[in-house]
Design a protein around this motif. Structure first.
Motif, PDB file in Angstrom:
ATOM      1  N   MET A   1      10.297  13.509  -1.494  1.00 49.60           N
ATOM      2  CA  MET A   1       9.189  13.245  -2.412  1.00 49.60           C
ATOM      3  C   MET A   1       7.938  13.668  -1.724  1.00 49.60           C
ATOM      4  O   MET A   1       8.057  13.043  -0.273  1.00 49.60           O
ATOM      5  CB  MET A   1       9.602  11.721  -2.506  1.00 49.60           C
ATOM      6  N   ASN A   2       7.108  13.748  -2.032  1.00 51.39           N
ATOM      7  CA  ASN A   2       5.675  13.720  -1.014  1.00 51.39           C
ATOM      8  C   ASN A   2       4.762  13.532  -1.845  1.00 51.39           C
ATOM      9  O   ASN A   2       4.303  13.445  -3.044  1.00 51.39           O
ATOM     10  CB  ASN A   2       5.387  14.876  -0.255  1.00 51.39           C
ATOM     11  N   LEU A   3       3.223  13.097  -0.985  1.00 55.45           N
ATOM     12  CA  LEU A   3       2.981  12.934  -1.967  1.00 55.45           C
ATOM     13  C   LEU A   3       1.035  12.542  -1.035  1.00 55.45           C
ATOM     14  O   LEU A   3       1.275  13.020   0.208  1.00 55.45           O
ATOM     15  CB  LEU A   3       2.439  10.961  -1.903  1.00 55.45           C
ATOM     16  N   PHE A   4       0.314  13.434  -2.087  1.00 55.98           N
ATOM     17  CA  PHE A   4      -1.337  13.753  -1.107  1.00 55.98           C
ATOM     18  C   PHE A   4      -2.173  13.317  -1.883  1.00 55.98           C
ATOM     19  O   PHE A   4      -2.323  13.110  -3.017  1.00 55.98           O
ATOM     20  CB  PHE A   4      -0.609  15.796  -1.863  1.00 55.98           C
ATOM     21  N   TYR A   5      -3.430  13.431  -0.950  1.00 53.67           N
ATOM     22  CA  TYR A   5      -4.383  12.680  -2.106  1.00 53.67           C
ATOM     23  C   TYR A   5      -5.904  12.712  -1.124  1.00 53.67           C
ATOM     24  O   TYR A   5      -5.396  12.957   0.445  1.00 53.67           O
ATOM     25  CB  TYR A   5      -4.016  11.180  -1.974  1.00 53.67           C
ATOM     26  N   ASN A   6      -6.834  13.452  -1.952  1.00 54.58           N
ATOM     27  CA  ASN A   6      -8.126  14.161  -1.009  1.00 54.58           C
ATOM     28  C   ASN A   6      -9.067  13.806  -1.603  1.00 54.58           C
ATOM     29  O   ASN A   6      -9.715  14.500  -2.656  1.00 54.58           O
ATOM     30  CB  ASN A   6      -7.716  15.488  -0.788  1.00 54.58           C
ATOM     31  N   LYS A   7      -9.578  12.517  -2.337  1.00 57.16           N
ATOM     32  CA  LYS A   7     -10.323  11.793  -2.946  1.00 57.16           C
ATOM     33  C   LYS A   7     -11.980  12.717  -2.557  1.00 57.16           C
ATOM     34  O   LYS A   7     -12.652  12.795  -3.546  1.00 57.16           O
ATOM     35  CB  LYS A   7     -10.970  10.499  -2.675  1.00 57.16           C
ATOM     36  N   GLN A   8     -11.786  12.912  -1.026  1.00 62.16           N
ATOM     37  CA  GLN A   8     -13.597  13.526  -1.295  1.00 62.16           C
ATOM     38  C   GLN A   8     -13.478  15.044  -2.152  1.00 62.16           C
ATOM     39  O   GLN A   8     -14.911  15.751  -2.390  1.00 62.16           O
ATOM     40  CB  GLN A   8     -14.111  14.000  -0.121  1.00 62.16           C
ATOM     41  N   ALA A   9     -12.315  15.912  -2.423  1.00 59.65           N
ATOM     42  CA  ALA A   9     -12.225  16.632  -1.936  1.00 59.65           C
ATOM     43  C   ALA A   9     -11.970  17.253  -3.634  1.00 59.65           C
ATOM     44  O   ALA A   9     -12.501  18.365  -4.173  1.00 59.65           O
ATOM     45  CB  ALA A   9     -11.690  18.216  -1.078  1.00 59.65           C
ATOM     46  N   VAL A  10     -11.119  16.234  -3.784  1.00 57.59           N
ATOM     47  CA  VAL A  10     -10.404  16.749  -5.674  1.00 57.59           C
ATOM     48  C   VAL A  10     -10.682  15.394  -6.638  1.00 57.59           C
ATOM     49  O   VAL A  10     -10.101  15.336  -7.752  1.00 57.59           O
ATOM     50  CB  VAL A  10      -8.635  16.904  -5.558  1.00 57.59           C
ATOM     51  N   GLY A  11     -11.275  14.597  -6.306  1.00 55.44           N
ATOM     52  CA  GLY A  11     -11.542  13.557  -6.448  1.00 55.44           C
ATOM     53  C   GLY A  11     -10.365  12.443  -6.756  1.00 55.44           C
ATOM     54  O   GLY A  11      -9.969  12.443  -5.742  1.00 55.44           O
ATOM     55  N   THR A  67       5.547   0.015  -0.355  1.00 60.61           N
ATOM     56  CA  THR A  67       4.823  -1.078  -1.171  1.00 60.61           C
ATOM     57  C   THR A  67       3.948   0.377  -2.202  1.00 60.61           C
ATOM     58  O   THR A  67       3.740   0.025  -3.231  1.00 60.61           O
ATOM     59  CB  THR A  67       3.306  -1.921  -0.511  1.00 60.61           C
ATOM     60  N   LEU A  68       3.833   1.196  -1.818  1.00 62.72           N
ATOM     61  CA  LEU A  68       2.713   2.512  -2.189  1.00 62.72           C
ATOM     62  C   LEU A  68       3.957   2.656  -3.538  1.00 62.72           C
ATOM     63  O   LEU A  68       3.368   2.973  -4.499  1.00 62.72           O
ATOM     64  CB  LEU A  68       2.671   3.114  -1.492  1.00 62.72           C
ATOM     65  N   VAL A  69       5.213   2.755  -3.152  1.00 66.90           N
ATOM     66  CA  VAL A  69       6.075   3.830  -3.867  1.00 66.90           C
ATOM     67  C   VAL A  69       6.284   2.838  -4.918  1.00 66.90           C
ATOM     68  O   VAL A  69       6.149   2.892  -6.474  1.00 66.90           O
ATOM     69  CB  VAL A  69       7.316   3.674  -3.350  1.00 66.90           C
ATOM     70  N   ASN A  70       6.339   0.873  -4.917  1.00 65.79           N
ATOM     71  CA  ASN A  70       6.458   0.565  -5.857  1.00 65.79           C
ATOM     72  C   ASN A  70       5.267   0.439  -6.576  1.00 65.79           C
ATOM     73  O   ASN A  70       5.128   0.053  -8.592  1.00 65.79           O
ATOM     74  CB  ASN A  70       6.908  -0.917  -5.524  1.00 65.79           C
ATOM     75  N   GLU A  71       3.882   0.661  -6.028  1.00 67.61           N
ATOM     76  CA  GLU A  71       2.332   0.324  -7.053  1.00 67.61           C
ATOM     77  C   GLU A  71       2.728   1.783  -8.092  1.00 67.61           C
ATOM     78  O   GLU A  71       1.714   1.557  -8.786  1.00 67.61           O
ATOM     79  CB  GLU A  71       1.419   0.770  -5.895  1.00 67.61           C
ATOM     80  N   LEU A  72       2.796   3.032  -7.613  1.00 64.31           N
ATOM     81  CA  LEU A  72       3.435   4.372  -7.889  1.00 64.31           C
ATOM     82  C   LEU A  72       3.930   4.511  -9.440  1.00 64.31           C
ATOM     83  O   LEU A  72       3.922   4.710 -10.417  1.00 64.31           O
ATOM     84  CB  LEU A  72       3.003   5.496  -7.722  1.00 64.31           C
ATOM     85  N   GLN A  73       4.941   4.111  -9.719  1.00 64.95           N
ATOM     86  CA  GLN A  73       6.066   3.192 -10.528  1.00 64.95           C
ATOM     87  C   GLN A  73       5.668   2.501 -11.105  1.00 64.95           C
ATOM     88  O   GLN A  73       6.292   2.680 -12.518  1.00 64.95           O
ATOM     89  CB  GLN A  73       7.659   2.687  -9.723  1.00 64.95           C
ATOM     90  N   THR A  74       4.626   1.219 -11.091  1.00 65.51           N
ATOM     91  CA  THR A  74       4.233   0.865 -12.066  1.00 65.51           C
ATOM     92  C   THR A  74       2.994   1.432 -12.706  1.00 65.51           C
ATOM     93  O   THR A  74       2.875   1.065 -14.029  1.00 65.51           O
ATOM     94  CB  THR A  74       3.375  -0.427 -11.090  1.00 65.51           C
ATOM     95  N   ALA A  75       2.360   2.288 -11.549  1.00 67.82           N
ATOM     96  CA  ALA A  75       1.845   3.323 -12.741  1.00 67.82           C
ATOM     97  C   ALA A  75       2.028   3.841 -13.402  1.00 67.82           C
ATOM     98  O   ALA A  75       1.738   4.062 -14.501  1.00 67.82           O
ATOM     99  CB  ALA A  75       0.636   4.221 -11.719  1.00 67.82           C
ATOM    100  N   ILE A  76       3.657   4.618 -13.343  1.00 65.04           N
ATOM    101  CA  ILE A  76       4.061   5.770 -14.059  1.00 65.04           C
ATOM    102  C   ILE A  76       5.059   4.397 -15.514  1.00 65.04           C
ATOM    103  O   ILE A  76       4.675   5.156 -16.557  1.00 65.04           O
ATOM    104  CB  ILE A  76       5.544   6.112 -13.387  1.00 65.04           C
ATOM    105  N   GLU A  77       5.354   3.508 -15.163  1.00 62.90           N
ATOM    106  CA  GLU A  77       5.574   2.798 -16.267  1.00 62.90           C
ATOM    107  C   GLU A  77       4.660   2.199 -17.242  1.00 62.90           C
ATOM    108  O   GLU A  77       5.256   2.754 -18.024  1.00 62.90           O
ATOM    109  CB  GLU A  77       7.100   1.965 -15.289  1.00 62.90           C
ATOM    110  N   GLU A  78       3.732   1.694 -16.682  1.00 65.62           N
ATOM    111  CA  GLU A  78       2.579   1.231 -17.874  1.00 65.62           C
ATOM    112  C   GLU A  78       2.063   2.190 -18.358  1.00 65.62           C
ATOM    113  O   GLU A  78       1.684   2.829 -19.554  1.00 65.62           O
ATOM    114  CB  GLU A  78       1.172   0.399 -16.186  1.00 65.62           C
TER     115      GLU A  78
END
Length: 199
Positions: A1-11, A67-78
């Motif tokens: 499982m991989n996570l990618f993020y770039n707020k400046q470039a893609v939001g 922590t991050l995985v739990n936060e993402l899991q919560t977002a997915i479930e909510e």
């Protein structure tokens, strides 16, 4: 499982890749979350407004923690999805010991290696001219993200299965990497299975 993020470039969007897949995808939208499926299997999620739902920070490939995985899991479930994330926090760049080296049956410049990484033995196909049995090397395991952005996955090279990659200094983006090709050979001070990078 991989996570990618770039707020400046893609939001403010977290791109969670569960499995590598090619071909046609199906998308299901619920609130700020998009579930991505390939052949009726969940292969990823896009989570919008990610910084409001998690402690995500940085650019590019983001290191996962509990922590991050739990936060993402919560977002997915909510959002209304039932998928359960299964994260592997073990190091992806480890010290391996090349136990055996055999000639590839269908390619003169490739070798088939048996590499001990302490937790398992991996079969890896390697094209480096300086690879030999008895060496300690850096292994990028399946799921590792190289500095170039390439994700290591199970593959077949000329018909032979390969799980992982033996790395050069250049591929690891290490300072003072030599320009000539060849894998990085480690000294005996390294322990088989140890993480190569501080993680």
């Amino acid at each position: 499982m991989n996570l990618f993020y770039n707020k400046q470039a893609v939001g403010d969007v977290a791109f969670l890749q569960i499995e590598l897949a090619n071909g046609e995808f199906n998308y299901e939208y619920k609130g700020d979350v998009v579930e991505i499926q390939h052949e009726n299997k969940v292969v990823g999620f896009n989570i919008f407004n990610a910084s409001q739902k998690s402690s995500i920070d940085g650019n590019g490939h983001i290191k996962l923690n509990e922590t991050l995985v739990n936060e993402l899991q919560t977002a997915i479930e909510e959002a209304g999805f039932t998928y359960k994330l299964d994260a592997d926090f073990s190091p992806k760049f480890v010290v391996g010991y090349v136990e055996t080296k055999e000639k590839h049956p269908d390619a003169d410049k490739l070798s088939v290696l048996s590499v001990d990484v302490a937790t398992e033995k991996l079969q890896i196909v390697c094209g480096a001219a300086n690879i030999e049995a008895g060496q300690k090397v850096v292994v990028a395991k399946v799921g590792a993200v190289m500095p170039s952005g390439m994700v290591i996955k199970d593959a077949e090279l000329r018909g032979v299965a390969s799980s992982g990659m033996i790395c050069s200094m250049k591929e690891l983006d290490l300072p003072n990497a030599p320009q000539e090709k060849g894998i990085m050979v480690l000294s005996d001070d390294y322990t088989v299975g140890q993480a190569f990078f501080e993680e």
